[in-house]
Design a protein around this motif. Structure first.
Motif, PDB file in Angstrom:
ATOM      1  N   MET A   1      52.458  36.848  38.008  1.00 15.07           N
ATOM      2  CA  MET A   1      52.266  37.417  37.222  1.00 15.07           C
ATOM      3  C   MET A   1      52.849  38.523  36.349  1.00 15.07           C
ATOM      4  SD  MET A   1      47.824  37.114  36.618  1.00 15.07           S
ATOM      5  CE  MET A   1      47.745  37.786  35.026  1.00 15.07           C
ATOM      6  N   GLU A   2      53.314  38.631  34.950  1.00 11.80           N
ATOM      7  CA  GLU A   2      54.117  39.413  34.958  1.00 11.80           C
ATOM      8  C   GLU A   2      53.701  40.803  35.462  1.00 11.80           C
ATOM      9  OE1 GLU A   2      57.471  39.801  34.440  1.00 11.80           O
ATOM     10  OE2 GLU A   2      58.128  37.301  33.901  1.00 11.80           O
ATOM     11  N   ILE A   3      52.232  41.225  34.698  1.00 17.89           N
ATOM     12  CA  ILE A   3      52.244  42.494  34.969  1.00 17.89           C
ATOM     13  C   ILE A   3      51.878  42.920  36.612  1.00 17.89           C
ATOM     14  CG2 ILE A   3      49.510  41.933  35.781  1.00 17.89           C
ATOM     15  CD1 ILE A   3      48.424  43.955  34.156  1.00 17.89           C
ATOM     16  N   LEU A   4      52.088  41.521  37.476  1.00 19.45           N
ATOM     17  CA  LEU A   4      51.451  41.863  38.808  1.00 19.45           C
ATOM     18  C   LEU A   4      53.365  42.678  39.290  1.00 19.45           C
ATOM     19  CD1 LEU A   4      49.627  39.324  40.441  1.00 19.45           C
ATOM     20  CD2 LEU A   4      49.050  41.716  39.873  1.00 19.45           C
ATOM     21  N   LYS A   5      54.065  41.703  39.078  1.00 19.22           N
ATOM     22  CA  LYS A   5      55.869  42.083  39.171  1.00 19.22           C
ATOM     23  C   LYS A   5      56.293  43.687  38.843  1.00 19.22           C
ATOM     24  CE  LYS A   5      60.812  41.041  38.577  1.00 19.22           C
ATOM     25  NZ  LYS A   5      61.178  39.790  37.856  1.00 19.22           N
TER      26      LYS A   5
ATOM     27  N   PRO B   1      40.875  45.050  30.180  1.00 19.15           N
ATOM     28  CA  PRO B   1      39.609  45.091  31.558  1.00 19.15           C
ATOM     29  C   PRO B   1      40.408  46.678  32.804  1.00 19.15           C
ATOM     30  CG  PRO B   1      41.013  43.331  31.964  1.00 19.15           C
ATOM     31  CD  PRO B   1      41.054  43.838  29.853  1.00 19.15           C
ATOM     32  N   ASP B   2      38.948  46.604  32.716  1.00 21.40           N
ATOM     33  CA  ASP B   2      39.178  48.138  33.605  1.00 21.40           C
ATOM     34  C   ASP B   2      39.675  47.152  35.043  1.00 21.40           C
ATOM     35  OD1 ASP B   2      39.113  50.607  35.403  1.00 21.40           O
ATOM     36  OD2 ASP B   2      37.312  51.044  35.363  1.00 21.40           O
ATOM     37  N   VAL B   3      40.359  46.854  35.652  1.00 22.01           N
ATOM     38  CA  VAL B   3      40.273  45.721  36.976  1.00 22.01           C
ATOM     39  C   VAL B   3      41.903  46.566  37.842  1.00 22.01           C
ATOM     40  CG1 VAL B   3      41.257  43.262  37.456  1.00 22.01           C
ATOM     41  CG2 VAL B   3      39.668  43.341  35.906  1.00 22.01           C
ATOM     42  N   LEU B   4      41.578  46.503  38.542  1.00 25.41           N
ATOM     43  CA  LEU B   4      42.893  47.101  39.749  1.00 25.41           C
ATOM     44  C   LEU B   4      44.062  45.721  39.680  1.00 25.41           C
ATOM     45  CD1 LEU B   4      40.944  48.487  43.482  1.00 25.41           C
ATOM     46  CD2 LEU B   4      42.100  49.662  40.868  1.00 25.41           C
ATOM     47  N   VAL B   5      45.124  46.084  39.325  1.00 27.47           N
ATOM     48  CA  VAL B   5      46.706  45.482  40.000  1.00 27.47           C
ATOM     49  C   VAL B   5      47.168  46.016  41.367  1.00 27.47           C
ATOM     50  CG1 VAL B   5      48.612  45.170  39.038  1.00 27.47           C
ATOM     51  CG2 VAL B   5      47.200  46.143  37.513  1.00 27.47           C
ATOM     52  N   ASN B   6      47.049  44.595  41.968  1.00 25.50           N
ATOM     53  CA  ASN B   6      47.705  44.105  43.036  1.00 25.50           C
ATOM     54  C   ASN B   6      47.447  42.783  43.464  1.00 25.50           C
ATOM     55  OD1 ASN B   6      44.948  43.257  44.421  1.00 25.50           O
ATOM     56  ND2 ASN B   6      44.529  46.082  44.880  1.00 25.50           N
ATOM     57  N   GLU B   7      47.831  42.071  44.418  1.00 25.49           N
ATOM     58  CA  GLU B   7      48.120  41.103  44.589  1.00 25.49           C
ATOM     59  C   GLU B   7      46.283  40.420  45.567  1.00 25.49           C
ATOM     60  OE1 GLU B   7      50.692  40.657  48.354  1.00 25.49           O
ATOM     61  OE2 GLU B   7      52.060  40.785  47.007  1.00 25.49           O
ATOM     62  N   ASP B   8      45.562  41.183  45.595  1.00 26.79           N
ATOM     63  CA  ASP B   8      43.743  40.463  45.519  1.00 26.79           C
ATOM     64  C   ASP B   8      43.303  40.256  44.802  1.00 26.79           C
ATOM     65  OD1 ASP B   8      44.498  40.664  48.487  1.00 26.79           O
ATOM     66  OD2 ASP B   8      43.671  42.873  49.014  1.00 26.79           O
ATOM     67  N   THR B   9      43.855  41.271  43.702  1.00 32.50           N
ATOM     68  CA  THR B   9      42.674  40.935  42.737  1.00 32.50           C
ATOM     69  C   THR B   9      44.113  39.766  41.456  1.00 32.50           C
ATOM     70  OG1 THR B   9      43.948  42.657  41.467  1.00 32.50           O
ATOM     71  CG2 THR B   9      41.679  42.711  42.244  1.00 32.50           C
ATOM     72  N   GLU B  10      45.080  39.032  42.005  1.00 34.63           N
ATOM     73  CA  GLU B  10      45.523  38.148  40.428  1.00 34.63           C
ATOM     74  C   GLU B  10      44.369  36.932  40.385  1.00 34.63           C
ATOM     75  OE1 GLU B  10      49.591  35.333  40.833  1.00 34.63           O
ATOM     76  OE2 GLU B  10      48.998  36.182  43.166  1.00 34.63           O
TER      77      GLU B  10
ATOM     78  N   ALA C   1      43.516  36.674  36.675  1.00 28.79           N
ATOM     79  CA  ALA C   1      43.575  35.282  36.141  1.00 28.79           C
ATOM     80  C   ALA C   1      42.057  34.318  35.253  1.00 28.79           C
ATOM     81  CB  ALA C   1      44.741  33.867  36.840  1.00 28.79           C
ATOM     82  N   THR C   2      41.102  34.648  35.938  1.00 24.41           N
ATOM     83  CA  THR C   2      40.568  34.656  35.041  1.00 24.41           C
ATOM     84  C   THR C   2      40.191  35.117  33.686  1.00 24.41           C
ATOM     85  OG1 THR C   2      38.382  36.724  36.240  1.00 24.41           O
ATOM     86  CG2 THR C   2      39.069  34.109  37.713  1.00 24.41           C
ATOM     87  N   PHE C   3      40.223  36.303  33.438  1.00 22.05           N
ATOM     88  CA  PHE C   3      40.635  36.305  32.292  1.00 22.05           C
ATOM     89  C   PHE C   3      41.093  36.423  31.617  1.00 22.05           C
ATOM     90  CE2 PHE C   3      38.898  40.268  34.939  1.00 22.05           C
ATOM     91  CZ  PHE C   3      37.626  41.169  34.137  1.00 22.05           C
ATOM     92  N   GLY C   4      42.099  35.627  31.537  1.00 24.49           N
ATOM     93  CA  GLY C   4      43.067  35.416  30.720  1.00 24.49           C
ATOM     94  C   GLY C   4      44.430  35.489  30.218  1.00 24.49           C
ATOM     95  N   ALA C   5      45.538  35.321  29.902  1.00 30.67           N
ATOM     96  CA  ALA C   5      46.181  36.658  28.966  1.00 30.67           C
ATOM     97  C   ALA C   5      46.648  36.961  28.250  1.00 30.67           C
ATOM     98  CB  ALA C   5      48.111  35.841  28.795  1.00 30.67           C
ATOM     99  N   ILE C   6      44.756  36.426  27.141  1.00 26.30           N
ATOM    100  CA  ILE C   6      45.092  37.107  26.163  1.00 26.30           C
ATOM    101  C   ILE C   6      44.090  38.825  26.367  1.00 26.30           C
ATOM    102  CG2 ILE C   6      43.714  37.799  23.782  1.00 26.30           C
ATOM    103  CD1 ILE C   6      46.640  35.871  23.267  1.00 26.30           C
ATOM    104  N   LYS C   7      43.846  38.644  27.309  1.00 20.12           N
ATOM    105  CA  LYS C   7      42.627  39.652  27.277  1.00 20.12           C
ATOM    106  C   LYS C   7      43.103  40.589  28.265  1.00 20.12           C
ATOM    107  CE  LYS C   7      38.130  37.972  26.540  1.00 20.12           C
ATOM    108  NZ  LYS C   7      36.785  37.677  27.329  1.00 20.12           N
TER     109      LYS C   7
END
Length: 300
Positions: free
Chosen positions: A1-5, A192-201, A205-211
């Motif tokens: 995902m671009e956000i992780l990169k 969404p208030d979700v942490l950004v790291n490899e463990d949360t990829e 993905a479950t939220f979907g790109a739009i969210k």
């Protein structure tokens, strides 16, 4: 995902003050340089320009923003920059309110990464817009005088190539921030208030790109990255170079406007104004080269 990169490219930690200072600089640039410069240019660089090259640029720009403006590209950019300034101010307020004094990327959320990316995109757009306007003045002066070598004397091939190659992303950024009646800040608050790291990829993905990316900022690639968020050693130098370049560009745009009006009225340039333009452009070229090298050092 671009956000992780993108998150992985950020410095491991930096202070909120760095974000706030950059937001203040960007907001001031748009208020004091970008918006006034485009407003002054609207009557001169309207839909009746002579330059075929400007007309080609205009078509490419309007394809990128997905709409047209019968007053031309300059009027459209002015209108969008007025809207962008409001968003920049709102982002500055959100950073003040929602970020801790010490930003640790290992514990950063999607929402906060999106705000940083949004600020970077606005910073890119503000600087690019002034360089583009400088280019447009040169093209119209060349078309008006009929001096075919005028452009080559004013801008390097590298500068022209960069301006043309990033025109599409510039238009797409403006579209993303100013499309319809969407409230950018209200929209980004829904992330969404979700942490950004490899463990949360997988979780992302479950939220979907739009969210995850309702504003679309993470779909925007190919712009000039701001090294102050990615490399820790050149903050003061980079910001100083940008400030000086912005100041020189604003002066140069005023001179080029004066020169173009003179050419249209009398059929020839004012030699004194041309000499002054040459000196100012020379200083801009040196600053732009330093900024380019600093941005390229990000390596993304």
């Amino acid at each position: 995902m671009e956000i992780l990169k993108y998150a992985a490219s950020l410095l491991p930690n930096f202070k909120k003050d760095r974000l706030l200072e950059d937001a203040r600089i960007v907001r001031t640039e748009i208020q004091n340089s970008t918006i006034p410069s485009y407003k002054q240019a609207m009557d001169v660089l309207n839909n009746k320009v002579l330059s075929k090259e400007i007309k080609a640029i205009e078509k490419e720009y309007f394809r990128a923003v997905g709409s047209t403006n019968n007053k031309g590209i300059v009027a459209d950019i002015w209108f969008r920059m007025v809207e962008l300034e409001k968003t920049a101010t709102s982002i500055e307020n959100l950073i003040e309110k929602d970020f801790e004094n010490e930003i640790v990327v290992a514990g950063i959320t999607v929402y906060k990464v999106s705000l940083i990316k949004a600020l970077e995109l606005i910073s890119f757009s503000s600087r690019y817009s002034l360089r583009l306007l400088n280019y447009l003045y040169i093209l119209e002066t060349e078309a008006t005088t009929g001096e075919q070598s005028y452009l080559a004397k004013q801008l390097s091939k590298g500068e022209i190539s960069e301006l043309r190659s990033r025109l599409n992303i510039f238009g797409r950024v403006l579209k993303s921030f100013t499309e319809g009646n969407r409230d950018f800040v209200k929209t980004i608050r829904t992330v969404p208030d979700v942490l950004v790291n490899e463990d949360t990829e997988a979780a992302l993905a479950t939220f979907g790109a739009i969210k995850v990316d309702p504003t679309g900022v993470h779909n925007l690639q190919g712009f000039a990255m701001n090294p102050i968020y990615h490399i820790g050693l050149i903050v003061a130098e980079y910001q100083s170079n940008k400030y000086k370049e912005n100041k020189e560009l604003k002066s140069n745009l005023e001179l080029r406007l004066m020169n173009l009006v003179s050419v249209r009225d009398s059929g020839h340039s004012d030699p004194g104004v041309e000499r002054e333009i040459e000196m100012v452009q020379s200083r801009i070229d040196k600053l732009s080269e330093n900024i380019r090298k600093q941005e390229e050092s990000v390596g993304l």
